[in-house]
Write an enzyme that holds these catalytic residues in place. Structure first.
Site, mmCIF file in Angstrom:
data_model
loop_
_atom_site.group_PDB
_atom_site.id
_atom_site.type_symbol
_atom_site.label_atom_id
_atom_site.label_comp_id
_atom_site.label_asym_id
_atom_site.label_seq_id
_atom_site.Cartn_x
_atom_site.Cartn_y
_atom_site.Cartn_z
ATOM 1 N N LYS A 1 25.514 62.125 -7.177
ATOM 2 C CA LYS A 1 26.424 61.055 -7.601
ATOM 3 C C LYS A 1 25.642 59.820 -8.061
ATOM 4 O O LYS A 1 25.940 59.246 -9.117
ATOM 5 C CB LYS A 1 27.352 60.704 -6.425
ATOM 6 C CG LYS A 1 28.466 59.752 -6.769
ATOM 7 C CD LYS A 1 29.717 60.065 -5.973
ATOM 8 C CE LYS A 1 29.642 59.628 -4.525
ATOM 9 N NZ LYS A 1 30.013 58.223 -4.352
ATOM 10 N N ARG B 1 32.646 53.969 9.052
ATOM 11 C CA ARG B 1 32.286 55.342 9.416
ATOM 12 C C ARG B 1 31.942 55.505 10.887
ATOM 13 O O ARG B 1 32.007 56.614 11.419
ATOM 14 C CB ARG B 1 31.138 55.836 8.523
ATOM 15 C CG ARG B 1 31.634 56.131 7.121
ATOM 16 C CD ARG B 1 30.581 56.669 6.199
ATOM 17 N NE ARG B 1 31.221 57.086 4.956
ATOM 18 C CZ ARG B 1 30.590 57.265 3.808
ATOM 19 N NH1 ARG B 1 29.282 57.062 3.731
ATOM 20 N NH2 ARG B 1 31.250 57.652 2.736
ATOM 21 N N ASP C 1 24.249 58.039 3.719
ATOM 22 C CA ASP C 1 25.550 58.669 3.456
ATOM 23 C C ASP C 1 25.774 59.928 4.284
ATOM 24 O O ASP C 1 26.859 60.511 4.240
ATOM 25 C CB ASP C 1 25.656 59.044 1.970
ATOM 26 C CG ASP C 1 25.731 57.803 1.089
ATOM 27 O OD1 ASP C 1 26.175 56.746 1.581
ATOM 28 O OD2 ASP C 1 25.327 57.889 -0.087
ATOM 29 N N GLY D 1 31.734 52.051 -4.714
ATOM 30 C CA GLY D 1 30.969 50.826 -4.500
ATOM 31 C C GLY D 1 29.743 50.798 -5.402
ATOM 32 O O GLY D 1 29.363 49.748 -5.933
ATOM 33 N N ARG E 1 33.561 61.642 2.829
ATOM 34 C CA ARG E 1 32.514 62.233 3.671
ATOM 35 C C ARG E 1 33.009 62.500 5.098
ATOM 36 O O ARG E 1 32.520 63.402 5.771
ATOM 37 C CB ARG E 1 31.274 61.343 3.670
ATOM 38 C CG ARG E 1 30.699 61.172 2.258
ATOM 39 C CD ARG E 1 29.244 60.805 2.241
ATOM 40 N NE ARG E 1 28.857 60.276 0.931
ATOM 41 C CZ ARG E 1 28.556 61.035 -0.129
ATOM 42 N NH1 ARG E 1 28.603 62.345 -0.039
ATOM 43 N NH2 ARG E 1 28.216 60.471 -1.273
HETATM 44 C C1 S3P Z 1 23.917 54.345 -3.410
HETATM 45 C C2 S3P Z 1 23.355 53.624 -2.411
HETATM 46 C C3 S3P Z 1 23.833 53.648 -1.034
HETATM 47 C C4 S3P Z 1 24.804 54.774 -0.758
HETATM 48 C C5 S3P Z 1 25.782 54.977 -1.886
HETATM 49 C C6 S3P Z 1 25.060 55.257 -3.181
HETATM 50 C C7 S3P Z 1 23.377 54.228 -4.778
HETATM 51 O O1 S3P Z 1 24.456 52.422 -0.783
HETATM 52 O O2 S3P Z 1 25.512 54.547 0.431
HETATM 53 O O3 S3P Z 1 26.634 56.071 -1.606
HETATM 54 O O4 S3P Z 1 23.685 55.077 -5.613
HETATM 55 O O5 S3P Z 1 22.614 53.289 -5.004
HETATM 56 P P1 S3P Z 1 23.597 51.178 -0.249
HETATM 57 O O6 S3P Z 1 22.340 51.218 -0.988
HETATM 58 O O7 S3P Z 1 24.351 49.936 -0.531
HETATM 59 O O8 S3P Z 1 23.420 51.446 1.208
#
Ligand code: S3P
Length: 738
Positions: A324, A650, A619, A397, A691
C-alpha cells in the site's frame, strides 16, 4: 504547454455529441475559434447562426487550419476519415474522437500503426442520450461525466496532456483505460443493453398484434426500449467495430436467458425468485455505490461482517496484494515526473484507488489499473491542475499526509477530506512543520481534517520529528522537492524509507545518513519517469505469517514479499517468539528488497517487544497480538502510543476483542500485555479498522468456537481479496452483509 483555451478546434460531425463539444468549448472560452464540417448543411448553418462555429467547409481544407481535430462521428467513419485528415492536418495538430469502440482503429483495413497515429489520442465520453442531431446539443453535456482516454504507445505525454486538458475544459472527469479493457467493459455496460433494447422492439414488432402491444405497453416497455431510439447508423457501426467483445458478452447473456427459460418452463418459482433477488440486490448496491451520495444508513446497511469457523489449515504458496505504501507513492511521484511511468503489482484497494482518483482530478492521465498495471502520464513538477472539488482520501492517513506536503507547495488551493475514521485523525503533526516551511494550511478543530491548503512558496527546514513517522517524513520530503534550499528530516528511530528509495528511482537525489537518522532533499530538481514493480505488501503478508506460525501442521510460502529493512519488524518479532520463517530468493526489485517467505508451525513463546521494532512493525501489531495470545507466557509491548491514533485505537480495539475471546489482556496508555492461553469463540468488533478485522480472522485458526467480526467493509482498503486468499490456504472465513 497544455493550455487549450486558444487552440483552433475543428469538429468533424456536428451531431448531438459534436455540437455539445462545440457549445461547451465556446462557453468555456467565448473567444475560441471553432470550425466544423458535416454532411448536414443545415446543422452547420445553425451552428454558425448560433455564433458557435466561425467557419464551415470541406474536411481537407479545415483539417489544415486546426490545432485540435475532434472526430465526433461513428466508429467506422473514424477509420474512413483518418487517412484524409492525416494527409492535410498540420504536423503539430492533434486528433481525438468520441467513438464507443477503440481497438478497431488499429485492426481496420486501413492498417494504421501506433506510430501513424502518434497525434491521435482516442477518447470516449460516457455521456449522451438516445437523442441525436445538432438540435439536441447542450453545452454542459460532459460536466462531471466520465471521459475515458485510451492513449497508445505512439502518443507522447504532451499530446495526452493536451487532449486531457480539452476534455477537462468541458468539465469532464478524465479516466484512462487500455483500448482492450475499454472495449470489453463497454461491450457489457453499453453495447449489450442497446442491443437488447433494439431486440425487444424488434420482437414486439414481429408479433401479430404489434399495434395493440405498442398501444398498451406501459412504463416497463418504455423504460426498457428507450435505448432503441438511438441513432441507427451509429449503433450498427458500434456492433461491427466491437464484434468480438460483444459476441463474448452476448454468449453469456444468451446462456442466462436459456437458464431463465428453463426455470420458467419448469415453473421453478424458488429459482427465479433467488436469481431476481440477487440481481435486485446487486443493482441496488451498484446504484448506492456509484450514483447516490453515500448516506449514513446505506453505508451501515452495506457493512460486511466476517464469520470465522474454528480450526482450519494454512498451506500452499500465495502472493498477497501489492504494498500500500509503495502503491500510493508510485502514483504521487509518477504524476509529478516528466514522462510516462509504468507500474505493475499495484494494490487495487480503495485507499490507493482514492489516490489515483485525486491525481486524475488534478489533471493527470492514468491508464488502469488493470490487473495491477498502470500507466501514468506525468505532468511534471508544476503541471498539476487545481482540483475542482475537495479531494477525498477515504480511510487513508498516508494519502492525506503525503498529499498535504505536495499540495502545500502548489500554485493553487486545495482541500483534503476523508471518511469518518480519517476525519478524526491527527494532522497537526504535518500541518505544523509544513507551516514552518511557509505553508498555509487550516485544519479542522483539534488539528483534524479537513485540511484546507492555500498553495504557497516554501523554504526548506531542518525538522526533528518527535515521533518516528514515515508519513510525516514523506510529507516533508515531498514539500521539500518544491522548497527553496534544503529540507532535512531527522527521525528518532528508523521508519519506512520508500519515499527516499522511490525518489532516487525517479532520478531525484536524496541524501540519507543512517547514523544521523537524516534524509535530505534540495528543492528545484525534476523527476524522470521510470518503471515500478510493487512488491507484495508485508503488512498484508503478516496475517498469513502469523496464521502459519500459530497453526500446527502449517506450511505456507508467501511470494515476492517486500522485505525492506524498515518494514520487517513483524519477521523479527515473530522470530524472537520462536517462529520458523525462512527467507529465500532474496532480490532487489526497483530499489526495494523482495523475498519469498516460508513459514512452518513452531510453538511460540511470549516476549518483551523491543521499542526499536515499533516503527518497523507499526501496522502489524494487531495480528502480532493474536500471535501473543497463542504464545506461551506473557508478551509485553510499551512505547507504542502511536497505535492509539491509527485507523482505530488499536490498543483498545484489540484488547476489547481479545477480552471477548477470553484472553487475558492488560492495556497501558502506551502499550499492552497479553497472556497466552486459550482463545474461546465469540463476537468482536473491528471498529471499521481493516487490520483488526483481519487479525481476528487469523485468531479463528486457534479458537474453540466460531468468531463473528463486525464492521469488516474496510478490509477492501488494503486487501480486497483477503477472504479469497484466506480460504485458498485453508482458513474458514466467510463474509456477509450485516
Ligand atoms: C505509512 C507509514 C506508517 C503506517 C501507514 C503507512 C506510510 O504510518 O502506519 O500505514 O506509507 O508512510 P506512520 O509513519 O505515521 O507511523
Amino acid at each position: 504547454m497544455n493550455d487549450t483555451k486558444n487552440k483552433v478546434v475543428l469538429i468533424v460531425g456536428l451531431g448531438m455529441i459534436g455540437g455539445s463539444i462545440a457549445r461547451g468549448l465556446k462557453k468555456a472560452n467565448p473567444q475560441r475559434r471553432i470550425i466544423a464540417c458535416d454532411t448536414d448543411i443545415e446543422s452547420l448553418q445553425q451552428a454558425v447562426d448560433d455564433g458557435i462555429v466561425s467557419q464551415v467547409g470541406e474536411l481537407a481544407e479545415l483539417s489544415a487550419l486546426a490545432d485540435i481535430i475532434v472526430l465526433a462521428v461513428p466508429p467506422l467513419t473514424v477509420c474512413e476519415l483518418l487517412p484524409e485528415i492525416l494527409k492535410f492536418m498540420a504536423p503539430t495538430a492533434l486528433i481525438t474522437d468520441v467513438a464507443s469502440v477503440k481497438s478497431h482503429i488499429f485492426t481496420s483495413s486501413q492498417q494504421f500503426s501506433e506510430e501513424d497515429l502518434a497525434n491521435f489520442v482516442p477518447a470516449h465520453p460516457i455521456a449522451g442520450s438516445e437523442q441525436s442531431g445538432y438540435a439536441a446539443a447542450v453545452s454542459d453535456l460532459f460536466e462531471q461525466r466520465n471521459v475515458i482516454l485510451t492513449p497508445h504507445a505512439g502518443n507522447s505525454t504532451d499530446s495526452v496532456a493536451i487532449i486531457h486538458a480539452l476534455w477537462r475544459e468541458l468539465g469532464a472527469n478524465v479516466l484512462g483505460m487500455t483500448r482492450f479493457r475499454h472495449d470489453e467493459v463497454l461491450a457489457a455496460t453499453s453495447h449489450l443493453p442497446h442491443l437488447l433494447a433494439y431486440a425487444i422492439v424488434d420482437v414486439l414488432l414481429k408479433q401479430e398484434q404489434s399495434e395493440d402491444i405498442f398501444r398498451y405497453a406501459a412504463g416497463g416497455f418504455a423504460d426498457f426500449s428507450r435505448l432503441a431510439s438511438s441513432d441507427a447508423k451509429m449503433w450498427s457501426d458500434i456492433f461491427v467495430a466491437n464484434s468480438a467483445a460483444v459476441e463474448k458478452v452476448l454468449d453469456d447473456y444468451i446462456q442466462s436467458l436459456l437458464e431463465f427459460k428453463k426455470a420458467i418452463q419448469n415453473k421453478q418459482h424458488g429459482k427465479l425468485e433467488e436469481s431476481f433477488g440477487a440481481a435486485k440486490q446487486a443493482r441496488e448496491n451498484f446504484i448506492s455505490q456509484h450514483f447516490k451520495p453515500k448516506k449514513q444508513e446505506e453505508m451501515i446497511s452495506n457493512q460486511l461482517s466476517f464469520s470465522v469457523q474454528p480450526g482450519g489449515q494454512v498451506a500452499g504458496s500465495i502472493r498477497v496484494a501489492g504494498d500500500k505504501s509503495i502503491s500510493h507513492r508510485s502514483i504521487i511521484l509518477a504524476s509529478i515526473a516528466n514522462g510516462i511511468t509504468r507500474v505493475t503489482g499495484f494494490l487495487e484497494g480503495e485507499d490507493a484507488l482514492n489516490t489515483v482518483a485525486a491525481f486524475r482530478e488534478m489533471g493527470v492521465t492514468i491508464v488502469g489499473p488493470e490487473n495491477g498495471a498502470l500507466t501514468i502520464y506525468g505532468v511534471g513538477k508544476n503541471g498539476l491542475q487545481p482540483p475542482r472539488k475537495p479531494l477525498y482520501m477515504g480511510n487513508s492517513g498516508t494519502a492525506m499526509r503525503l498529499l498535504a506536503g505536495l499540495l502545500s507547495a502548489q500554485s493553487f488551493d486545495s482541500e483534503l477530506t476523508g471518511d469518518e475514521s480519517l476525519m478524526e485523525r491527527p494532522m497537526s503533526r504535518v500541518a505544523e512543520p509544513l507551516r514552518s516551511m511557509g505553508a498555509n494550511i487550516d485544519t479542522g478543530d483539534s488539528g483534524t481534517p479537513p485540511l484546507k491548503i492555500h498553495g504557497s512558496k516554501l523554504t526548506g527546514i531542518t525538522y526533528e520529528m518527535p515521533i518516528a513517522s514515515a508519513q510525516v517524513k514523506s510529507c516533508l520530503l515531498l514539500a521539500g522537492l518544491y522548497a527553496e534550499g534544503e529540507t532535512k528530516i531527522l527521525e528518532p528511530a528508523p521508519c519506512r524509507d520508500h519515499t527516499e528509495r522511490m525518489l532516487q528511482g525517479f532520478g531525484y537525489e536524496v541524501a540519507v545518513n543512517e547514523e544521523e537518522g537524516a534524509s535530505k532533499v534540495v528543492g528545484g530538481a525534476d523527476l524522470q519517469a521510470t518503471e515500478i514493480d510493487v512488491p507484495a505488501d508485508i503488512s498484508s503478508a503478516a496475517f498469513f505469517l502469523v496464521a502459519a506460525a500459530i497453526t500446527p501442521g502449517s506450511d505456507l510460502t508467501l511470494q515476492h514479499v517486500g522485505v525492506n529493512p524498515t518494514r520487517i519488524g513483524v519477521i523479527n518479532i515473530l522470530r524472537d517468539m520462536g517462529a520458523n520463517i525462512e527467507s529465500s530468493n532474496e532480490r532487489l526489485v526497483g530499489g526495494e528488497p523482495v523475498a519469498d517467505l516460508r513459514v512452518r508451525y513452531h510453538p511460540l513463546k511470549g516476549i518483551v517487544i523491543s521499542e526499536a521494532q515499533i516503527p518497523l512493525a507499526i501496522d502489524e501489531f494487531p495480528v502480532l497480538f493474536v500471535a501473543a495470545a497463542c504464545a506461551e507466557g506473557e508478551t509485553l509491548l510499551r512505547g507504542a502510543q502511536e497505535l492509539r491514533v491509527k485507523e482505530s485505537d488499536r490498543l483498545d480495539a484489540m484488547a476489547q476483542g481479545l477480552n471477548a475471546l477470553g484472553v487475558t489482556v492488560e492495556t497501558y496508555q502506551d502499550g499492552i500485555k497479553i497472556t497466552g492461553g486459550k482463545i474461546s469463540g465469540g463476537a468482536v468488533d473491528s471498529f471499521g479498522d481493516h487490520r483488526i478485522a483481519m487479525a481476528f480472522t487469523v485468531a479463528g485458526l486457534r479458537a474453540e468456537s466460531s468468531i463473528d467480526i463486525a464492521n469488516c467493509t474496510n478490509v477492501a482498503t488494503s486487501f480486497p481479496n483477503f477472504v479469497e486468499l484466506a480460504t485458498e490456504v485453508g482458513m474458514r472465513v466467510t463474509a456477509q452483509k450485516s
